[in-house]
Design a protein around this motif. Structure first.
Motif: not given
Length: 335
Positions: A211-230
């Motif tokens: 999902f993160v790769e498909k959305e081509d998210l900026p690094e900071e946004s990807a990190r925030e979403k990862t932290q939200a999931l975990v």
């Protein structure tokens, strides 16, 4: 966490082939602060255990009678004390067949958490210690050692009764390293594994990475979403609750709360709407990041050894499956 019924029996059994002796209580424990504290401590210890499995009852039979006894108790045809006495006698018989088993105090507790009812069954042991009395004397003391909780199961009664398709209404502690010492307890509960917690968690994390790769998210946004999931998954694990994919999707993207959920459905990866969180797998899901001389690298830890290989001696990373956007830029630059 209101306690509906609670009782403790004792099975005296040593791992030397000697007969197991049952000391059964003839009445439920009265409601007290002590029993509430015991339930809270039990749940905290149980939720923290790694290596749990999730499943469902075997079809009721002479080999697996607990589900039938539990149905009769819930239907009101026999009381909780009778149910627990019948069940602990069965556990005593299975203990005698297992040369590896040791006795202990057997706790049965029917309780409610929120709108959900549970039955927890656990074999508890004591540890020897010391205490200082009011007169400042040092005396021997025995206490329940929930840190050594190895045989326990929790049945989601509400889900068992209301969701006939569920395959994860029972959770139980699995023996470490394939030890057979816990098999008799699993047979006593009469449960079989119905869902692979670590596998489901890995599938979820893989879907998130896609999902993160498909959305081509900026690094900071990807990190925030990862932290939200975990963070959400770890919190659910601590509570002993499953991950809700719908709820998780809303946390990952508040502006598009269905985006991640729809992504999982489109992948058709077989994930259930609710899955158990496996803490060991989640602990491996961390991002490695680094910057040097115009180079920035960031990737999830679980990709190491899969899409990314590290040569410690040579100090190099080999990356497989480069993002198309990156390879297109390189091709254009070389043209």
């Amino acid at each position: 966490m209101p306690i509906r019924h609670i009782i403790v029996h004792q099975i005296d059994k040593k791992p030397d082939g000697s007969p197991a002796v049952l000391h059964a209580r003839d009445a439920e424990l009265p409601e007290s602060q002590a029993t509430e504290n015991l339930l809270a401590d039990l749940n905290e210890a149980y939720n923290a255990k790694q290596g749990k499995a999730w499943g469902l009852f075997h079809p009721e039979s002479g080999a697996y009678p607990l589900a039938g006894w539990l149905k009769r108790y819930l239907a009101g045809t026999e009381d909780f004390t009778t149910f627990s006495r019948t069940a602990v006698e069965r556990l005593q018989a299975l203990m005698e067949e297992s040369n590896l088993s040791t006795g202990g105090h057997v706790l049965f507790v029917h309780y409610q958490q929120g709108m959900t009812e549970y039955l927890a069954i656990a074999l508890l042991h004591h540890s020897e210690g010391v205490t200082v009395s009011d007169t400042l004397d040092v005396n021997p003391s025995r206490h329940l050692d929930l840190g050594q909780l190895h045989l326990a199961a929790r049945i989601n009664l509400s889900e068992w009764q209301n969701n006939t398709a569920s395959r994860q209404y029972i959770s139980f502690i699995k023996g470490k390293n394939g030890r057979k010492v816990s098999e008799y307890f699993r047979d006593f509960i009469g449960c079989q594994e119905g869902i692979d917690g670590p596998g489901e968690t890995r599938t979820l994390l893989k879907a998130f990475s896609d999902f993160v790769e498909k959305e081509d998210l900026p690094e900071e946004s990807a990190r925030e979403k990862t932290q939200a999931l975990v963070g959400y998954a770890m919190a659910q694990s601590k509570l002993g609750e499953p991950i809700s994919l719908d709820e998780l999707s809303g946390l990952i993207d508040e502006d598009r709360p269905k985006a991640f959920y729809d992504h999982i459905r489109n992948l058709d990866c077989g994930l259930s709407p609710e899955i158990p969180a496996d803490k060991r797998t989640l602990n491996q899901f961390r991002r490695f990041t680094g910057r040097t001389d115009g180079l920035s690298i960031s990737f999830e830890a679980h990709l190491l050894g899969d899409k990314i290989e590290y040569d410690e001696e040579g100090g190099t990373l080999t990356i497989k499956g480069l993002p198309t956007q990156l390879t297109d830029q390189i091709k254009r630059a070389k043209a």
